[in-house]
Design an enzyme around this catalytic site. Structure first.
Site, PDB file in Angstrom:
ATOM      1  CG  ASP A 116      -5.597   0.237  -6.936  1.00 55.96           C
ATOM      2  OD1 ASP A 116      -5.286  -0.932  -7.227  1.00 55.96           O
ATOM      3  OD2 ASP A 116      -5.900   0.588  -5.787  1.00 55.96           O
ATOM      4  CB  SER A 123     -11.957  -9.651   0.915  1.00 52.05           C
ATOM      5  OG  SER A 123     -10.930  -9.253   0.012  1.00 52.05           O
ATOM      6  CG  LEU A 125     -17.516  -6.191  -2.666  1.00 53.16           C
ATOM      7  CD1 LEU A 125     -18.633  -7.078  -3.199  1.00 53.16           C
ATOM      8  CD2 LEU A 125     -17.231  -5.047  -3.627  1.00 53.16           C
ATOM      9  NE  ARG A 127     -10.710  -2.748   3.217  1.00 56.91           N
ATOM     10  CZ  ARG A 127     -10.641  -3.972   2.730  1.00 56.91           C
ATOM     11  NH1 ARG A 127     -11.647  -4.808   2.914  1.00 56.91           N
ATOM     12  NH2 ARG A 127      -9.573  -4.378   2.072  1.00 56.91           N
ATOM     13  CG  ASP A 184      -2.711  -1.366   1.722  1.00 57.23           C
ATOM     14  OD1 ASP A 184      -1.760  -1.298   0.913  1.00 57.23           O
ATOM     15  OD2 ASP A 184      -3.546  -2.286   1.687  1.00 57.23           O
ATOM     16  CG  HIS A 185       3.304  -2.167   2.314  1.00 57.74           C
ATOM     17  ND1 HIS A 185       4.663  -1.952   2.328  1.00 57.74           N
ATOM     18  CD2 HIS A 185       3.119  -3.400   2.847  1.00 57.74           C
ATOM     19  CE1 HIS A 185       5.272  -3.006   2.858  1.00 57.74           C
ATOM     20  NE2 HIS A 185       4.357  -3.899   3.178  1.00 57.74           N
ATOM     21  CB  CYS A 236      10.049  15.500   8.117  1.00 55.96           C
ATOM     22  SG  CYS A 236      11.004  16.427   6.907  1.00 55.96           S
ATOM     23  CB  CYS A 250      -6.816  -4.839   5.731  1.00 58.14           C
ATOM     24  SG  CYS A 250      -6.661  -3.052   5.831  1.00 58.14           S
ATOM     25  CB  CYS A 317      12.270  17.833   2.214  1.00 55.30           C
ATOM     26  SG  CYS A 317      12.091  17.688   4.011  1.00 55.30           S
ATOM     27  CB  CYS A 427      -0.358 -19.881  12.099  1.00 55.86           C
ATOM     28  SG  CYS A 427       0.760 -19.890  10.687  1.00 55.86           S
TER      29      CYS A 427
END
Length: 474
Positions: A116, A123, A125, A127, A184-185, A236, A250, A317, A427
């Site tokens: 990572d 933000s 903490l 989870r 997460d992407h 696949c 998120c 594959c 926005c």
């Protein structure tokens, strides 16, 4: 008679002699019992563990640590030994990676790798349970690695403080037996799947957003490219990436902590099941690959969708695949371009936009200025914080159509508002507001150019930075 009398006398003499010897023995026993027993005396033989080598396959403290899972038929001593000799790589030290790493470390995986490139933010903490307030600003791999080390010092922790890229993927992934995709992407998911196919590594992939999650075990068994006996890869299952505009982070869509925690724990569970049975081993009773769907708010919490095996025309594959380690490192595979990651929206001309500070100054000079400030964030964002006077009309409620005689104007537009009163749109970060501005003009609400319609450049983030730094921004 004399003979009988002689024998009787002889027996009496033997009895007297025996009684005399018995009395002497009793006296000796009393003497010994009266003596004090030395402190180092032992009542009998005692096994001394130091006098011989430890003959059991696990360390003594490991039997105590892993005892509750050692007695499970699905684990046993052989499964525990497999766990101890296996190396697992976790890509992503966030909401999925934290619980997955914790349970794998607790179960006794021999080597745990963590990849990572991010640092711990506040933000995270709610989870990402392995991090803490005291670790804000610390690299996530260091924070999670330390957490796992304190949980189980027997586990070897290997950290890579970087994001996985086509250039470094082979060097990192090749050292491990099993991979968990905790990113997460889509760009990361396709890259991780591709390198696992090339290096023949089983992959446990999961995702979570809002109150939903999904989990799938990929490339298991991890057969070479072209072998239909291998498990399907990510391509696949998802040959084409989702449309860029549908990819919600998120930060935009939100996430409930326990939801991502459930998915991370399930990843650890699947990994332990694979390892206990033997990574790479052909299962005795193979299960068809399945996509597990989780919903915290739906009527059915868990649903399982049966998946097909490898696709005969899969880019990664199949026998016809051109995917290779050389192609990966050469940069020919552009995952960002493949996934079509949406760039910041830019559909308005500069004169159709206004800075947050400029809008605030305009109102300061003329507080009674007739106008409409349209906040197009979803209600949950709007309820947290908004600009005074803003009207909330979520972006999702807009339809790409022009007004007609039946609907001369939207409900949010006051009937007494002057025809030339401007409409400003805001926005979260200045993307949706541009799209809504264009829609409003297509609806004819600008009166052929008589009314100004434009957006606040940078959205609520700019308002916090330029006008009011007390505004909560999520």
């Amino acid at each position: 008679m004399e003979s009988a009398s002689s024998k009787a006398e002889a027996l009496r003499l033997q009895i007297l002699k025996a009684e005399s010897e018995l009395e002497a023995l009793r006296s000796q026993l009393e003497e010994f019992e009266a003596q004090p027993v030395p402190q180092n005396a032992s009542p009998g033989p005692v096994f001394n563990a130091q006098s011989r080598d430890w003959k059991w396959p696990l360390k003594e403290d490991e039997y105590a640590r892993y005892g509750r899972q050692l007695i499970l038929p699905t684990v046993g001593i052989q499964g525990q030994l497999r766990l101890k000799s296996t190396s697992v790589l976790i890509v992503g030290a966030g909401g999925l990676g934290c619980p997955a790493a914790a349970y794998l470390a607790g179960a006794g995986v021999g080597t745990l790798g963590i990849v990572d490139g991010d640092a711990v933010e506040e933000s995270n903490l709610h989870r990402q349970i392995a991090h803490s307030t005291a670790k804000l600003g610390q690299r996530k791999v260091d924070s999670l690695g330390h957490y796992c080390e304190t949980l189980n010092p027997e586990v070897c922790i290997v950290t890579h403080a970087t994001h996985l890229t086509p250039d470094n993927a082979e060097g990192i992934v090749s050292k491990f037996d099993l991979v968990l995709d905790c990113t997460d992407h889509p760009t990361s998911r396709y890259l991780i799947s591709d390198i696992c196919v090339l290096l023949q590594k089983p992959l446990v992939s999961a995702s979570a957003l809002r109150t939903d999650g999904q989990l799938i075990v990929l490339n298991n068994p991890a057969e070479p490219q072209g072998s239909l006996g291998g498990g399907p890869c990510y391509r696949c299952v998802f040959p084409k990436p989702p449309p860029p505009e549908s990819v919600v982070s998120c930060g935009e869509g939100g996430i409930l902590g326990p939801v991502v925690g459930v998915m991370g724990v399930l990843q650890a569970l699947e990994a332990i099941k694979l390892i206990s049975a033997g990574v790479g081993a052909q299962p005795k009773n193979p299960h068809a690959p399945a996509l597990l769907l989780f919903s915290a708010s739906g009527p059915t919490t868990f649903r399982s969708m049966r998946m097909r095996g490898r696709r005969t025309n899969c880019f990664a594959c199949s026998a016809s695949s051109t995917l290779s380690l050389a192609a990966l490192k050469s940069g020919l595979l552009d995952y960002v371009q493949f996934c079509g990651v949406a760039a910041p929206v830019s559909v308005l001309r500069p004169e159709e936009r206004i800075a947050a500070a400029a809008y605030n100054k305009l109102l300061g000079q003329n507080p009674e200025l007739p106008h409409i400030l349209l906040d197009v964030r979803e209600k949950e964002h709007y309820d947290i914080a908004s600009i005074p006077g803003a009207v909330n009309v979520p972006f999702s409620s807009f339809q790409l159509r022009k007004t007609d005689s039946e609907h001369p104007k939207p409900d949010w537009l006051p009937g007494d508002l002057p025809y030339d009163a401007p409409i400003y749109v805001v926005c979260r970060v200045g993307n949706d507001s541009q799209l809504v501005t264009r829609i409003l003009k297509e609806m004819g609400l600008d009166g052929g150019g008589k009314r100004f319609i434009g957006d606040i450049r940078g959205g609520m983030r700019a308002w916090k930075q330029e006008v009011d730094d007390t505004t909560p921004f999520t």
